[in-house]
Design an enzyme around this catalytic site. Sequence first.
Site, PDB file in Angstrom:
ATOM      1  N   SER A 130      11.616   8.953  16.476  1.00  0.00           N
ATOM      2  CA  SER A 130      12.421   9.781  17.351  1.00  0.00           C
ATOM      3  C   SER A 130      12.416  11.232  16.856  1.00  0.00           C
ATOM      4  CB  SER A 130      13.837   9.201  17.441  1.00  0.00           C
ATOM      5  OG  SER A 130      14.582   9.816  18.461  1.00  0.00           O
ATOM      6  N   MET A 131      13.560  11.799  16.497  1.00  0.00           N
ATOM      7  CA  MET A 131      13.554  13.152  15.938  1.00  0.00           C
ATOM      8  C   MET A 131      12.789  13.199  14.620  1.00  0.00           C
ATOM      9  SD  MET A 131      17.179  14.985  16.735  1.00  0.00           S
ATOM     10  CE  MET A 131      17.695  15.343  18.411  1.00  0.00           C
ATOM     11  N   ASP A 176      10.777   3.997  27.542  1.00  0.00           N
ATOM     12  CA  ASP A 176      11.690   4.759  26.691  1.00  0.00           C
ATOM     13  C   ASP A 176      12.529   5.688  27.563  1.00  0.00           C
ATOM     14  OD1 ASP A 176      12.901   6.478  24.849  1.00  0.00           O
ATOM     15  OD2 ASP A 176      11.158   6.503  23.521  1.00  0.00           O
ATOM     16  N   HIS A 206      12.829   2.850  23.444  1.00  0.00           N
ATOM     17  CA  HIS A 206      12.768   3.856  22.378  1.00  0.00           C
ATOM     18  C   HIS A 206      12.697   3.206  20.999  1.00  0.00           C
ATOM     19  CE1 HIS A 206      13.281   7.849  20.738  1.00  0.00           C
ATOM     20  NE2 HIS A 206      14.374   7.517  20.078  1.00  0.00           N
TER      21      HIS A 206
END
Length: 257
Positions: A130-131, A176, A206
């Site tokens: 993710s980030m 996602d 996700h």
Amino acid sequence: MLTLVVAMSMTVAFTVDKPASAATYEVAKFDVPGGNGFGGATISYPKGITGQVGAAAISPGFTENRGALAWLAQVLAEQGFAVINIDTNSLFDSPGSRGDQLLAALKYLTGSSQIKSLVNPDKLAVLGHSMGGGGSLDAAKKFPSLKATIPLAPFNIGANYSSVKVPSLVIAGQSDMIAPAGVHAKPFYQQQAGPKAYLEFAGGSHFTPISPNEITGIYTVAWLKRFVNGDTSVDSLLCPAPKDKRLSASLVSCPLP
């Protein structure tokens, strides 16, 4: 080819096809506190290995801690890599901050950690979810001498990675809803100029790429063996692009350099 069973700390196991020359090692691990540019970490490494090894730093995603990818850190260490799996300074750090923390973790691993003599400082990679996945691409953008980056369901609004030439394996989920693949993962893959691959889980969320699973395990190991270790014996796993009913998309920039 030899079929190996890789057991993970979460009592999950999967079967991985690898070249017969691949070895599986017993893993040792220890924790390090924060204060070195990241929020603490677990370092895992193969016991009894001869010579220096390649290494990877792993970042979790937004509101996650190092436990999210502890299983993958275990798998990589079993396959001969040193791994520093970090907590970020805060649960809410931006992708750019996470990229900086991944690089700080590699600096600590190779320069200050108790296994610094085991790690080859010229064979380093970054991974993240993710980030943290966006952060892994940011790290590759800032530090082009990295050997590989593996963003898992990467998130980074408005980012452009057209200058990234570090070999990149992007793994995404087709469904996602947090970091839609068509907005994040797929364009990030398309932008990059270096060797690259894109795998997309059919119907995946996700969190599918970071759940203990064969696809992420097999191809993460293969990508790092190929580009961190320079092991061309794994090329048949990557080229032609893998065909698997669990994947809605599978793209690899074959032939690999």
